[in-house]
Structure formats: structure tokens, C-alpha cells
Motif scaffolding. Sequence first.
Motif, PDB file in Angstrom:
ATOM      1  N   TYR A  86       0.868  -1.187   0.000  1.00 13.78           N
ATOM      2  CA  TYR A  86       0.000   0.000   0.000  1.00 13.78           C
ATOM      3  C   TYR A  86       0.897   1.227   0.000  1.00 13.78           C
ATOM      4  O   TYR A  86       2.031   1.177   0.485  1.00 13.78           O
ATOM      5  CB  TYR A  86      -0.953   0.000   1.200  1.00 13.78           C
ATOM      6  CG  TYR A  86      -0.305  -0.105   2.560  1.00 13.78           C
ATOM      7  CD1 TYR A  86      -0.189  -1.326   3.202  1.00 13.78           C
ATOM      8  CD2 TYR A  86       0.193   1.031   3.208  1.00 13.78           C
ATOM      9  CE1 TYR A  86       0.410  -1.433   4.457  1.00 13.78           C
ATOM     10  CE2 TYR A  86       0.793   0.941   4.455  1.00 13.78           C
ATOM     11  CZ  TYR A  86       0.898  -0.292   5.071  1.00 13.78           C
ATOM     12  OH  TYR A  86       1.486  -0.391   6.304  1.00 13.78           O
ATOM     13  N   THR A  87       0.365   2.298  -0.544  1.00  9.33           N
ATOM     14  CA  THR A  87       1.188   3.506  -0.618  1.00  9.33           C
ATOM     15  C   THR A  87       0.478   4.693   0.022  1.00  9.33           C
ATOM     16  O   THR A  87      -0.725   4.886  -0.150  1.00  9.33           O
ATOM     17  CB  THR A  87       1.525   3.877  -2.075  1.00  9.33           C
ATOM     18  OG1 THR A  87       0.312   3.812  -2.837  1.00  9.33           O
ATOM     19  CG2 THR A  87       2.527   2.936  -2.688  1.00  9.33           C
ATOM     20  N   CYS A  88       1.255   5.435   0.784  1.00 13.42           N
ATOM     21  CA  CYS A  88       0.772   6.665   1.393  1.00 13.42           C
ATOM     22  C   CYS A  88       1.902   7.673   1.410  1.00 13.42           C
ATOM     23  O   CYS A  88       3.048   7.329   1.182  1.00 13.42           O
ATOM     24  CB  CYS A  88       0.292   6.402   2.821  1.00 13.42           C
ATOM     25  SG  CYS A  88      -1.390   5.745   2.861  1.00 13.42           S
ATOM     26  N   ASP A  89       1.531   8.926   1.723  1.00 10.05           N
ATOM     27  CA  ASP A  89       2.493  10.020   1.654  1.00 10.05           C
ATOM     28  C   ASP A  89       3.365  10.139   2.891  1.00 10.05           C
ATOM     29  O   ASP A  89       4.200  11.036   2.970  1.00 10.05           O
ATOM     30  CB  ASP A  89       1.743  11.355   1.493  1.00 10.05           C
ATOM     31  CG  ASP A  89       0.917  11.362   0.225  1.00 10.05           C
ATOM     32  OD1 ASP A  89       1.189  10.517  -0.637  1.00 10.05           O
ATOM     33  OD2 ASP A  89      -0.001  12.196   0.119  1.00 10.05           O
ATOM     34  N   GLY A  90       3.140   9.297   3.910  1.00 11.99           N
ATOM     35  CA  GLY A  90       3.814   9.537   5.178  1.00 11.99           C
ATOM     36  C   GLY A  90       2.945  10.449   6.007  1.00 11.99           C
ATOM     37  O   GLY A  90       1.743  10.494   5.799  1.00 11.99           O
ATOM     38  N   GLY A  91       3.535  11.192   6.941  1.00 11.71           N
ATOM     39  CA  GLY A  91       2.731  12.069   7.792  1.00 11.71           C
ATOM     40  C   GLY A  91       1.889  11.260   8.759  1.00 11.71           C
ATOM     41  O   GLY A  91       2.155  10.075   8.994  1.00 11.71           O
ATOM     42  N   ALA A  92       0.836  11.881   9.286  1.00 10.33           N
ATOM     43  CA  ALA A  92       0.039  11.255  10.340  1.00 10.33           C
ATOM     44  C   ALA A  92      -0.651   9.974   9.879  1.00 10.33           C
ATOM     45  O   ALA A  92      -0.984   9.111  10.680  1.00 10.33           O
ATOM     46  CB  ALA A  92      -0.992  12.248  10.863  1.00 10.33           C
ATOM     47  N   ASP A  93      -0.879   9.843   8.551  1.00 15.13           N
ATOM     48  CA  ASP A  93      -1.534   8.640   8.037  1.00 15.13           C
ATOM     49  C   ASP A  93      -0.577   7.457   7.895  1.00 15.13           C
ATOM     50  O   ASP A  93      -1.006   6.339   7.619  1.00 15.13           O
ATOM     51  CB  ASP A  93      -2.157   8.915   6.654  1.00 15.13           C
ATOM     52  CG  ASP A  93      -3.537   9.515   6.787  1.00 15.13           C
ATOM     53  OD1 ASP A  93      -4.014   9.637   7.935  1.00 15.13           O
ATOM     54  OD2 ASP A  93      -4.119   9.867   5.746  1.00 15.13           O
ATOM     55  N   GLY A  94       0.709   7.719   8.084  1.00 17.50           N
ATOM     56  CA  GLY A  94       1.689   6.640   8.024  1.00 17.50           C
ATOM     57  C   GLY A  94       2.326   6.523   6.661  1.00 17.50           C
ATOM     58  O   GLY A  94       1.907   7.161   5.687  1.00 17.50           O
ATOM     59  N   LYS A  95       3.371   5.695   6.631  1.00 19.29           N
ATOM     60  CA  LYS A  95       4.166   5.539   5.411  1.00 19.29           C
ATOM     61  C   LYS A  95       3.664   4.361   4.587  1.00 19.29           C
ATOM     62  O   LYS A  95       2.875   3.552   5.065  1.00 19.29           O
ATOM     63  CB  LYS A  95       5.618   5.280   5.800  1.00 19.29           C
ATOM     64  CG  LYS A  95       6.245   6.438   6.572  1.00 19.29           C
ATOM     65  CD  LYS A  95       7.650   6.091   7.003  1.00 19.29           C
ATOM     66  CE  LYS A  95       8.324   7.325   7.600  1.00 19.29           C
ATOM     67  NZ  LYS A  95       9.515   7.001   8.345  1.00 19.29           N
ATOM     68  N   SER A  96       4.194   4.235   3.404  1.00 21.12           N
ATOM     69  CA  SER A  96       3.878   3.083   2.560  1.00 21.12           C
ATOM     70  C   SER A  96       4.445   1.823   3.187  1.00 21.12           C
ATOM     71  O   SER A  96       5.376   1.882   3.987  1.00 21.12           O
ATOM     72  CB  SER A  96       4.486   3.282   1.173  1.00 21.12           C
ATOM     73  OG  SER A  96       3.969   4.457   0.597  1.00 21.12           O
ATOM     74  N   GLY A  97       3.884   0.689   2.828  1.00 21.60           N
ATOM     75  CA  GLY A  97       4.375  -0.565   3.389  1.00 21.60           C
ATOM     76  C   GLY A  97       3.604  -1.743   2.833  1.00 21.60           C
ATOM     77  O   GLY A  97       2.971  -1.640   1.767  1.00 21.60           O
ATOM     78  N   ARG A  98       3.677  -2.856   3.557  1.00 25.09           N
ATOM     79  CA  ARG A  98       2.929  -4.051   3.160  1.00 25.09           C
ATOM     80  C   ARG A  98       1.958  -4.406   4.279  1.00 25.09           C
ATOM     81  O   ARG A  98       2.285  -4.258   5.460  1.00 25.09           O
ATOM     82  CB  ARG A  98       3.890  -5.224   2.923  1.00 25.09           C
ATOM     83  CG  ARG A  98       4.720  -5.059   1.646  1.00 25.09           C
ATOM     84  CD  ARG A  98       5.575  -6.288   1.375  1.00 25.09           C
ATOM     85  NE  ARG A  98       6.471  -6.058   0.255  1.00 25.09           N
ATOM     86  CZ  ARG A  98       6.115  -6.189  -1.035  1.00 25.09           C
ATOM     87  NH1 ARG A  98       4.884  -6.572  -1.350  1.00 25.09           N
ATOM     88  NH2 ARG A  98       6.969  -5.942  -2.005  1.00 25.09           N
ATOM     89  N   ILE A  99       0.785  -4.896   3.896  1.00 23.93           N
ATOM     90  CA  ILE A  99      -0.216  -5.260   4.899  1.00 23.93           C
ATOM     91  C   ILE A  99       0.342  -6.396   5.760  1.00 23.93           C
ATOM     92  O   ILE A  99       0.838  -7.401   5.233  1.00 23.93           O
ATOM     93  CB  ILE A  99      -1.548  -5.670   4.237  1.00 23.93           C
ATOM     94  CG1 ILE A  99      -2.196  -4.441   3.580  1.00 23.93           C
ATOM     95  CG2 ILE A  99      -2.498  -6.302   5.252  1.00 23.93           C
ATOM     96  CD1 ILE A  99      -3.451  -4.733   2.780  1.00 23.93           C
ATOM     97  N   SER A 100       0.286  -6.184   7.080  1.00 28.09           N
ATOM     98  CA  SER A 100       0.854  -7.168   8.006  1.00 28.09           C
ATOM     99  C   SER A 100      -0.237  -8.098   8.530  1.00 28.09           C
ATOM    100  O   SER A 100      -1.429  -7.779   8.477  1.00 28.09           O
ATOM    101  CB  SER A 100       1.508  -6.439   9.186  1.00 28.09           C
ATOM    102  OG  SER A 100       0.511  -5.746   9.922  1.00 28.09           O
TER     103      SER A 100
END
Length: 512
Positions: free
Chosen positions: A277-291
Amino acid sequence: MYKLSALYLAFAASFTTAAQTCSSGSISKPTLFNGRITSLKATQVNDFDLGGGTSVSFCNVSLTYTHPGEGDNINVQVWLPTKLGWNSRFQGVGGGGWTTGLTPSSMGAAVNAGYAAGGTDGGHNGSLPTDTWALLSPGNVNLYLLQDFASVALNDMTVLGKQVTENFYGKKIKKSYWNGCSTGGRQGLMLAQRYPDAYDGILAQSPAINWNPFTMGQFWPYQAMRDVGYVPSPCELNALRNASIEACDELDGLKDGVIGAPGLCKFNPFSVVGKRYTCDGGADGKSGRISRAGATVAMKFWQGARSATGAFEWFGYAHDSAVDSTANTTCSSNGKCVGVPFAIAEDWIRLFVQKDANFDPTKMSQAEFDTVYHKAIQEYDSIIGTSDPDLSRFKAGGGKMITWHGMADPTIMFNGTVDYFQRVLRLDPHARDFYRFFMAPGVAHCGGGAGAAPTNPLEQLVSWVETGHAPDTIPANHTVEETEWKRYLCQYPKISVYKGGNPARADSYKCE
Ligand SMILES: *[C@@H]1O[C@H](CO)[C@@H](O)[C@H](O)[C@H]1NC(C)=O
Ligand SMILES: *[C@@H]1O[C@H](CO)[C@@H](O)[C@H](O)[C@H]1NC(C)=O
Ligand SMILES: *[C@@H]1O[C@H](CO)[C@@H](O)[C@H](O)[C@H]1NC(C)=O
Ligand SMILES: *[C@@H]1O[C@H](CO)[C@@H](O)[C@H](O)[C@H]1NC(C)=O
Ligand SMILES: *[C@@H]1O[C@H](CO)[C@@H](O)[C@H](O)[C@H]1NC(C)=O
Ligand SMILES: *[C@@H]1O[C@H](CO)[C@@H](O)[C@H](O)[C@H]1NC(C)=O
């Protein structure tokens, strides 16, 4: 389909003008058996701005009263339309969250439609922190104020408001209606259950009924993260939500971002573990993989509160419910995320159940959560549970009631309302003769979300009460890519299914 003639009849009420001048001296003081009126003030309000170029003029009658011996001080206001004239109806206006009522925008909307509108603050200011009124001293809840909020002040306001209205216009009220959502929806059901003669028609929308188990259920997503030992970022939870919508959206016949047939949705969150999944960082969190841990949290969010032994405590949220409400989290730039507990639930546990302003619900173990759950139901169900399915007295008095609930409501679980309606039907298989429940696919709390919300359900209620036209569907609409889509909400247990044709037209769907 809705009959226009019935609609016309329902709204062809004559408008009445005042018999009294709007001044404190000319309006007689109403009486209340269980209360002592301490002041009455009436002032004309002209061109009260409702936004969007609409304004209303009314006589603002404000009353204060106390229940002698209880030490409370309650404000009631009755807004009596002057310029437009009065449609001979009284409307009790509900609150939201910890607010008992008296919300100017809702009162103004009622006046704009010609109603005399009544509201109460229940003796506390709902905009202030709950700490300002919940406790008398450590360990001692202000039960009188809680009771005012839960039930008593609602009926008082109705008794007072009706007297003031009839005195001002010198005419009897033709019909009276309750209109509320969330806390206001719960209040509507409380009136039907406890004060069945107060209103002819009740619009109890997205109701905060089943108060104790559902409030614990609102805290559950936080508790679940604590028990799992993992706090997913909003981004990871949204990726899981998106994956479930992707999997279940079309089960109702149309790909529109709405899960209209949740019963068919068998999405397994563990099937997307490892997905990027991809996100911009910040309060919503960074990109990563579903754990795996993130998928476990999502599963618990959808499943709902369960005890340490796995026993059912309450329903969960729909797969397309927003996760930033009761499962809210926030992340710092280093990627570490913390849970943000739902404030109403946190206050309920801390101040009312534990009766300790210093109690920290975020530190509860699952066993403590279960204890609080049990205690809340034991101590408060008779005060604020609002889950009695016996509406026989309301029915006998000729009352009519409509409830609708957004199926993607992220704060009050839709299935709790389904459960209540099923219990009503079990007790009275003919309950639909006076009480109808409509489901709003994709709609969030009291409106918003990807689905269509009712345009003016009060109209259907008034038509039912005054012309006997029971609604089979409720007109609804929403905006999709800047165009208005029209829909009809279906009556439980029917769901809206796409037949084909222009999806923006209501007749492209059927209830089945
Ligand atoms: C109505 O009257 C009360 C009491 O005087 C006042 O507090 C309130 O602001 C008034 N409402 C409006 C809209 O003027
Ligand atoms: C209630 O509290 C809010 C927030 O402090 C304040 O703005 C409002 O004036 C208060 N309302 C009344 C009626 O005192
Ligand atoms: C989830 O879907 C929404 C709407 O399509 C999109 O805006 C958002 O970026 C998606 N979030 C994630 C984490 O994929
Ligand atoms: C709600 O009820 C429906 C129908 O019984 C069920 O399919 C769904 O899983 C339930 N959802 C939750 C969140 O409990
Ligand atoms: C979620 O929590 C963050 C941090 O406290 C807050 O800024 C945000 O408004 C919350 N979201 C919602 C929808 O309440
Ligand atoms: C829905 O219809 C109402 C009444 O016609 C209108 O005021 C409102 O703007 C419409 N909403 C949307 C989202 O199109």
C-alpha cells in the motif's frame, strides 16, 4: 412509489399567525408537575441566518426550570415561526453526542418548514467537556443529570413546548413530531418506549440505542489493538478497507464503492497480507505491506467486541465503514503509530462506569474491559439503554415511527439497529404497521459516505401520520462525480439491487 397527491395533502396545512405578541409578559407560564419554572423570556428574532441564503423569523421563548430537590437547572427553548406563519405542528428537536438538544441549526430548519420547534439542553452544556457535569464527587455520578439527558428532560420539554405553542397561537397543535439523529435518534426511541403519548410521529435516525454494549463496542477497536499488541497506521487500515470494498462492492450488482449486500461479503483480510500500500507519510503513516497483525486488527474491527473467552459482546462495523473514527490512529514521522480512542466511549467508561476522572481506559486489559462491559449494562441499562422492543403503547396510541441507518456508519453499528428492529418484530410481527426501518447502503453516520442518504424523511413520516400513507421506500440522493444520483432506500430486510440502466436514476434499482 410515492404518491404525489398524498404528499400534497400532507403539506397543504394552513398557516396560522400568532394570537399573542412575542413578549415575556404576554405568554402564560406553562406548568410541569415534576418541575418548577424559574424564568420565562420571550424575544422576537428576525432574519436568523441558516446559511445558504435562508433566514427565519420567530418568537424565541426560553424557559428555565428545576426538578425541586434535584438541584438541576434546565434550559428549554421554543421557537415559534412568525413571519412565515405556523403549520399547526410541533417538532421536538433532538441532540447529538453528549448534547441533549437546543442545536440552533436544527431548530432553525424546523422553523423554516413552518413547525413550532422545541429543544432542551437537559441541564448541561454538551459542548463543554463531560467532566464538567458527569460527577458530583469521585465515585458519585450526577444521576439526575444523566437521567435528564437520557429521558426525563425530553418529555418535560415536550410538555412545556406544547403549552407555550398553543398559548402563543391560541390554537391546538394538530400533530407533533420528534426529529433526531444519533443521540437524537436514541431520544426518539426513548420517547416511543417510555413516553409513548408524547409524539404522533417519531423520526429516529441512526439511533444511539443499545447504549451500553454499543459504547463499549466503540472502544473495542482501540482495545483490540492493545490486545493484539500492534497499532496499524490509518494507511494500512485503509488499504484493508479498500481491499474489502474491492472484493465485495459488486455483490449488489453495481460497482459504486458501496457494499450494498454485506451478507454476501466473505472477504478474508488475511488473503491480502503482504500486499503493498502507498501513502504520503505524515500522520496517516508511510507506505508498506499489509501485516498479519494489521489484518487481525481489521478482522476484530469488523467482527465486533468479544470477551476474553470469545463470547459476543457487540456487533462490529461494516467492511466499508471508515476506519478513522473508532479505529483512529495517528503516526509520527519515525513511523510509530498510536491509537486514538473514541472520546464518547472513553468518557463513558471513565466518568460514568468507573466514576473516576483519573481512570485511564487506554490501560485496560481485556479482562478489565469485560468487567466494565458487565458493570455498564448492570448499572445503566434501565437509565439509558433504550433497547426495549416493546412499543405496544406507542402503537396503541396511534404513533408512527421511521428509522433509517447508514450501513457504513463508522460510529454506531448498523447491525445494532437491525438487531433492535428484529426484536421489535419478534414481539409484534405486525410492527411494520406503525414502525418501519430503512437501510442506507454506503451511508456514514447520519449522512455522508459513498451512498445515498434520505432527502427529507420527515415528509414521509408526516404523510404517514396525517394521510395514512405508509412509506415502502424513502427517496434518497447523493453526488457522484458532480452529478446527483437519485435512489430509494429499501425497507428492511430488502436490499436495493441494480437492475440496469442509468445508475443515476432511482428506477434503475429495485428492492428485493
Ligand atoms: C433565545 O433566547 C435565549 C435566552 O434569552 C438566548 O440565550 C438565545 O441566544 C436566543 N436565541 C436566539 C437564536 O436568539
Ligand atoms: C456551551 O459551551 C460552549 C463552549 O465553551 C460555549 O461556546 C457556549 O456558549 C455554551 N453554551 C451556553 C448556552 O452556555
Ligand atoms: C483507498 O481508496 C481511496 C479511494 O479510492 C483512496 O483515496 C486511498 O488512497 C486508498 N488508500 C489506500 C491506503 O490504498
Ligand atoms: C451484520 O449482519 C449481517 C447480516 O446478518 C452479517 O452478514 C454481517 O456480517 C454483520 N456485520 C457485522 C459487522 O456484524
Ligand atoms: C484521528 O486522530 C487524529 C489525532 O488525534 C486527529 O487529528 C483526527 O482528527 C482524528 N480523526 C477523526 C476522524 O476524528
Ligand atoms: C438531495 O436532494 C435535496 C432535496 O432536493 C437537495 O437539497 C440536496 O442538495 C441533494 N443532495 C445531493 C447530494 O445531491
